[in-house]
Motif scaffolding. Structure first.
Motif, PDB file in Angstrom:
ATOM      1  N   PRO A 121      49.159  25.618  26.929  1.00 23.58           N
ATOM      2  CA  PRO A 121      48.042  26.681  26.456  1.00 23.58           C
ATOM      3  C   PRO A 121      47.970  25.624  25.403  1.00 23.58           C
ATOM      4  CG  PRO A 121      50.928  27.065  25.881  1.00 23.58           C
ATOM      5  CD  PRO A 121      50.362  26.590  26.640  1.00 23.58           C
ATOM      6  N   ALA A 122      48.387  24.113  25.119  1.00 20.58           N
ATOM      7  CA  ALA A 122      48.135  22.734  25.303  1.00 20.58           C
ATOM      8  C   ALA A 122      46.627  22.497  25.336  1.00 20.58           C
ATOM      9  CB  ALA A 122      48.951  22.370  24.671  1.00 20.58           C
ATOM     10  N   THR A 123      46.448  22.208  26.726  1.00 19.78           N
ATOM     11  CA  THR A 123      45.619  20.778  27.289  1.00 19.78           C
ATOM     12  C   THR A 123      44.606  22.184  28.184  1.00 19.78           C
ATOM     13  OG1 THR A 123      46.721  21.466  28.869  1.00 19.78           O
ATOM     14  CG2 THR A 123      46.909  19.527  27.043  1.00 19.78           C
ATOM     15  N   GLY A 124      45.037  23.705  28.264  1.00 20.41           N
ATOM     16  CA  GLY A 124      43.959  23.617  29.963  1.00 20.41           C
ATOM     17  C   GLY A 124      44.434  23.869  31.194  1.00 20.41           C
ATOM     18  N   TYR A 125      45.559  22.562  31.686  1.00 15.87           N
ATOM     19  CA  TYR A 125      46.208  22.908  32.564  1.00 15.87           C
ATOM     20  C   TYR A 125      46.695  22.966  33.036  1.00 15.87           C
ATOM     21  CZ  TYR A 125      50.055  20.116  34.870  1.00 15.87           C
ATOM     22  OH  TYR A 125      51.312  20.098  35.389  1.00 15.87           O
ATOM     23  N   VAL A 126      46.234  23.782  34.889  1.00 10.64           N
ATOM     24  CA  VAL A 126      46.607  24.646  34.974  1.00 10.64           C
ATOM     25  C   VAL A 126      47.267  24.355  36.327  1.00 10.64           C
ATOM     26  CG1 VAL A 126      45.891  27.093  36.688  1.00 10.64           C
ATOM     27  CG2 VAL A 126      44.793  26.623  34.584  1.00 10.64           C
ATOM     28  N   ARG A 127      48.454  24.800  36.845  1.00 12.06           N
ATOM     29  CA  ARG A 127      49.141  24.667  38.196  1.00 12.06           C
ATOM     30  C   ARG A 127      49.676  26.036  39.021  1.00 12.06           C
ATOM     31  NH1 ARG A 127      54.277  24.567  38.634  1.00 12.06           N
ATOM     32  NH2 ARG A 127      55.403  22.520  39.230  1.00 12.06           N
ATOM     33  N   ARG A 128      49.942  25.815  39.286  1.00  9.02           N
ATOM     34  CA  ARG A 128      49.983  26.250  40.339  1.00  9.02           C
ATOM     35  C   ARG A 128      51.568  25.868  41.787  1.00  9.02           C
ATOM     36  NH1 ARG A 128      47.768  31.080  43.757  1.00  9.02           N
ATOM     37  NH2 ARG A 128      45.999  30.940  42.046  1.00  9.02           N
ATOM     38  N   HIS A 129      51.801  26.704  41.982  1.00  4.71           N
ATOM     39  CA  HIS A 129      53.534  26.004  42.692  1.00  4.71           C
ATOM     40  C   HIS A 129      53.067  26.812  43.916  1.00  4.71           C
ATOM     41  CE1 HIS A 129      57.393  25.752  44.463  1.00  4.71           C
ATOM     42  NE2 HIS A 129      57.643  24.761  43.595  1.00  4.71           N
ATOM     43  N   LEU A 130      52.681  25.726  45.711  1.00 10.35           N
ATOM     44  CA  LEU A 130      52.369  26.431  46.321  1.00 10.35           C
ATOM     45  C   LEU A 130      53.959  26.780  47.026  1.00 10.35           C
ATOM     46  CD1 LEU A 130      49.544  23.677  46.599  1.00 10.35           C
ATOM     47  CD2 LEU A 130      49.417  25.889  46.492  1.00 10.35           C
ATOM     48  N   SER A 131      54.737  25.931  47.425  1.00 12.95           N
ATOM     49  CA  SER A 131      55.863  25.792  48.125  1.00 12.95           C
ATOM     50  C   SER A 131      55.824  26.906  47.909  1.00 12.95           C
ATOM     51  CB  SER A 131      56.729  24.453  47.972  1.00 12.95           C
ATOM     52  OG  SER A 131      55.981  23.850  48.242  1.00 12.95           O
ATOM     53  N   PRO A 132      57.354  27.916  49.247  1.00  9.81           N
ATOM     54  CA  PRO A 132      57.614  28.789  49.193  1.00  9.81           C
ATOM     55  C   PRO A 132      59.185  28.299  48.282  1.00  9.81           C
ATOM     56  CG  PRO A 132      57.720  28.212  51.369  1.00  9.81           C
ATOM     57  CD  PRO A 132      56.511  27.252  50.548  1.00  9.81           C
ATOM     58  N   ALA A 133      59.996  29.257  47.948  1.00  7.14           N
ATOM     59  CA  ALA A 133      61.822  29.418  47.284  1.00  7.14           C
ATOM     60  C   ALA A 133      61.924  28.383  48.931  1.00  7.14           C
ATOM     61  CB  ALA A 133      62.090  29.867  46.795  1.00  7.14           C
ATOM     62  N   SER A 134      62.893  27.716  49.176  1.00  3.73           N
ATOM     63  CA  SER A 134      63.592  26.645  50.537  1.00  3.73           C
ATOM     64  C   SER A 134      64.693  25.872  50.140  1.00  3.73           C
ATOM     65  CB  SER A 134      62.925  26.521  51.220  1.00  3.73           C
ATOM     66  OG  SER A 134      62.476  25.004  50.590  1.00  3.73           O
ATOM     67  N   GLN A 135      65.219  25.717  50.149  1.00  8.72           N
ATOM     68  CA  GLN A 135      66.769  24.411  49.905  1.00  8.72           C
ATOM     69  C   GLN A 135      65.695  22.808  51.011  1.00  8.72           C
ATOM     70  OE1 GLN A 135      69.534  25.066  48.579  1.00  8.72           O
ATOM     71  NE2 GLN A 135      69.024  26.804  48.291  1.00  8.72           N
ATOM     72  N   MET A 136      64.587  23.137  50.867  1.00 11.38           N
ATOM     73  CA  MET A 136      64.176  22.032  51.402  1.00 11.38           C
ATOM     74  C   MET A 136      64.042  21.243  50.305  1.00 11.38           C
ATOM     75  SD  MET A 136      60.135  21.731  53.457  1.00 11.38           S
ATOM     76  CE  MET A 136      60.977  22.164  54.630  1.00 11.38           C
ATOM     77  N   PRO A 137      63.534  19.622  49.971  1.00 10.42           N
ATOM     78  CA  PRO A 137      63.542  18.833  49.040  1.00 10.42           C
ATOM     79  C   PRO A 137      61.613  18.396  48.842  1.00 10.42           C
ATOM     80  CG  PRO A 137      64.017  17.703  50.659  1.00 10.42           C
ATOM     81  CD  PRO A 137      63.915  18.977  51.422  1.00 10.42           C
ATOM     82  N   LEU A 138      61.676  19.527  49.177  1.00 10.01           N
ATOM     83  CA  LEU A 138      60.038  18.807  49.113  1.00 10.01           C
ATOM     84  C   LEU A 138      58.981  20.371  48.417  1.00 10.01           C
ATOM     85  CD1 LEU A 138      57.254  17.473  49.602  1.00 10.01           C
ATOM     86  CD2 LEU A 138      57.570  18.979  52.140  1.00 10.01           C
ATOM     87  N   GLU A 139      58.198  19.599  47.076  1.00  8.55           N
ATOM     88  CA  GLU A 139      57.558  20.889  46.386  1.00  8.55           C
ATOM     89  C   GLU A 139      56.219  20.348  47.263  1.00  8.55           C
ATOM     90  OE1 GLU A 139      59.118  21.888  42.829  1.00  8.55           O
ATOM     91  OE2 GLU A 139      60.802  21.601  43.254  1.00  8.55           O
ATOM     92  N   LEU A 140      55.000  21.440  46.509  1.00  4.28           N
ATOM     93  CA  LEU A 140      53.745  21.266  46.491  1.00  4.28           C
ATOM     94  C   LEU A 140      53.222  22.001  45.773  1.00  4.28           C
ATOM     95  CD1 LEU A 140      52.422  21.339  50.669  1.00  4.28           C
ATOM     96  CD2 LEU A 140      52.964  19.390  49.245  1.00  4.28           C
ATOM     97  N   ILE A 141      51.863  21.145  44.761  1.00  6.71           N
ATOM     98  CA  ILE A 141      51.901  21.785  43.825  1.00  6.71           C
ATOM     99  C   ILE A 141      50.656  21.284  43.562  1.00  6.71           C
ATOM    100  CG2 ILE A 141      51.603  21.902  40.988  1.00  6.71           C
ATOM    101  CD1 ILE A 141      54.831  20.827  42.623  1.00  6.71           C
TER     102      ILE A 141
END
Length: 188
Positions: free
Chosen positions: A93-113
């Motif tokens: 709400p302060a900056t308008g920064y929009v973040r979409r979490h792309l990765s499915p939930a998993s035990q993999m140590p990788l996340e894409l945003i």
């Protein structure tokens, strides 16, 4: 993109409460560990306020996790596919920064945003928010001035930056259009 920011505010608040309860921490203990006031934490847990990225980073760090992990735990229910309409989208709400979490939930140590940072906006994260992750940033569109400690990386579309050791960082979209970028996070 569906606006699910009110739902995310509530689910993030419930996740913060759940993470606090799992650790047996009082609201005061979380406030001390995160440097976020008890009043603000209480409002966040009750879904009464949409916290800024800076506040959420401090809370996530107190739990020993990334902002991405906190939001993913709040919103994702598991499964191998993360459908676009079901991906958590959060707006600062302060900056308008929009973040979409792309990765499915998993035990993999990788996340894409995927992030959209409005032209002229700046978002700062302390070194503590990078203590548990390795990160690369790939600029899709616009321009991004990324300050890592004392070094400023001026990124153009197609550039990919691998971050070094944890340091205070600033994301700045100098314009004239928004910076659109992909963040790849590796935990551990």
């Amino acid at each position: 993109m569906a606006d699910i920011s009110n739902d995310i505010t509530s689910t993030i608040g419930r996740r913060i409460r759940s993470e606090r309860d799992l650790r047996g921490w009082s609201l005061g203990e979380l406030a001390d560990r995160s440097a976020v006031s008890k009043a603000m934490l209480s409002a966040m847990e009750r879904g009464m306020t949409s916290p800024t990225a800076a506040l959420l980073v401090r809370v996530a760090s107190a739990f020993g996790m990334t902002l991405s992990t906190l939001i993913a735990r709040a919103e994702m229910q598991g499964g191998g596919v993360s459908r676009k309409d079901e991906q958590p989208v959060w707006r600062d709400p302060a900056t308008g920064y929009v973040r979409r979490h792309l990765s499915p939930a998993s035990q993999m140590p990788l996340e894409l945003i995927r992030v959209s940072l409005p032209a002229g906006a700046k978002v700062s994260f302390p070194a503590a928010s990078y203590a548990f992750i390795k990160q690369q940033i790939w600029l899709i569109g616009g321009r991004l001035d990324f300050t890592e400690g004392d070094v400023v990386h001026k990124l153009e579309p197609g550039d990919c930056l691998a971050l070094g050791a944890p340091s205070d960082c600033i994301f700045h979209a100098p314009g004239p259009e928004a910076a659109e970028y992909l963040v790849a996070l590796a935990r551990g």
